[in-house]
Write a protein that holds these residues in place. Structure first.
Motif, short mmCIF file in Angstrom:
data_model
loop_
_atom_site.label_atom_id
_atom_site.label_comp_id
_atom_site.label_asym_id
_atom_site.label_seq_id
_atom_site.Cartn_x
_atom_site.Cartn_y
_atom_site.Cartn_z
N THR A 190 -4.07 -44.01 16.03
CA THR A 190 -3.14 -44.22 14.91
C THR A 190 -3.20 -45.66 14.42
N GLU B 197 -0.41 -38.31 15.60
CA GLU B 197 0.01 -39.64 15.13
C GLU B 197 1.07 -40.18 16.07
N ASN C 249 2.99 -43.86 16.72
CA ASN C 249 3.21 -45.25 16.30
C ASN C 249 3.84 -46.11 17.39
#
Length: 209
Positions: A24, A7, A9
């Motif tokens: 993601t 993940e 971001n």
């Protein structure tokens, strides 16, 4: 070009995690991901969507794939460097928490000269919508021409006596030159009519040593 599933971001400054970032974004921020795809199609034209499928040759890893209007797929290594560069810019702008300052090095790289103005306008439009300040370095007269109406936003870097000297295109170069013309009863020169050409000719400075 593949990566482990994780993940992410935020896009790394060198874009090294772009596959994980897009994965993601597609899973957790679907509207942003769709907007990114629309923006990519708007500027690239021939490519309409992207995905991060499993790497067919490495278990547990993802790859980056582009698709055109006919749903023909292209792996990242099959598209141009300019497409990858512009995708990275879009990732920065569309990330959930975009930076307030974006530094772009030679955004004209890999882009056809006829499309540079369009891409530049698009980048600035997105930056304004997301409240991002942009600083660009460039060696392209086409990029310089983008600032025809705002030459005060151009800083020219020169090397003099072993030091870097920074001058404002409008206040330090254009206006003083026309003031000298006025003193000699000469008409002003409309440098902004061909700003890029005047930079190439050396008037604005920033010429190679």
């Amino acid at each position: 070009m593949s990566t482990n599933i994780s993940e992410q971001n935020r896009l790394n400054s060198n874009g090294s995690n772009i596959i994980s970032f897009l994965f993601t974004l597609s899973q957790n921020h679907k509207n942003r991901y769709k907007s990114l795809e629309r923006d990519l199609e708007r500027c690239v034209g021939t490519l309409t969507s992207i995905s991060t499928p499993a790497d067919p040759n490495e278990i547990g890893k993802l790859k980056l794939k582009f698709f055109d209007q006919n749903d023909t797929g292209y792996w990242a290594e099959e598209v141009s460097e300019g497409v990858l560069y512009f995708l990275a810019v879009l990732c920065i702008i569309h990330q959930p928490d975009p930076p307030k300052l974006l530094l772009l090095e030679e955004p004209e790289k890999g882009i056809h000269p006829r499309r540079i103005k369009e891409v530049m306008e698009f980048i600035f439009e997105l930056a304004e919508l997301r409240d991002i300040q942009i600083i660009i370095t460039s060696h392209s007269p086409y990029v310089v021409d983008h600032f025809t109406d705002t030459p005060e936003n151009i800083s020219v870097f020169d090397r003099e006596n072993g030091e870097t000297v920074i001058r404002n295109a409008l206040y330090d170069i254009i206006e003083p030159a026309n003031a000298r013309n006025a003193e000699k009863n000469l008409p002003p020169i409309h440098y902004t009519d061909a700003l890029g050409e005047h930079w190439v000719s050396g008037f604005l400075g920033g010429v190679p040593l």
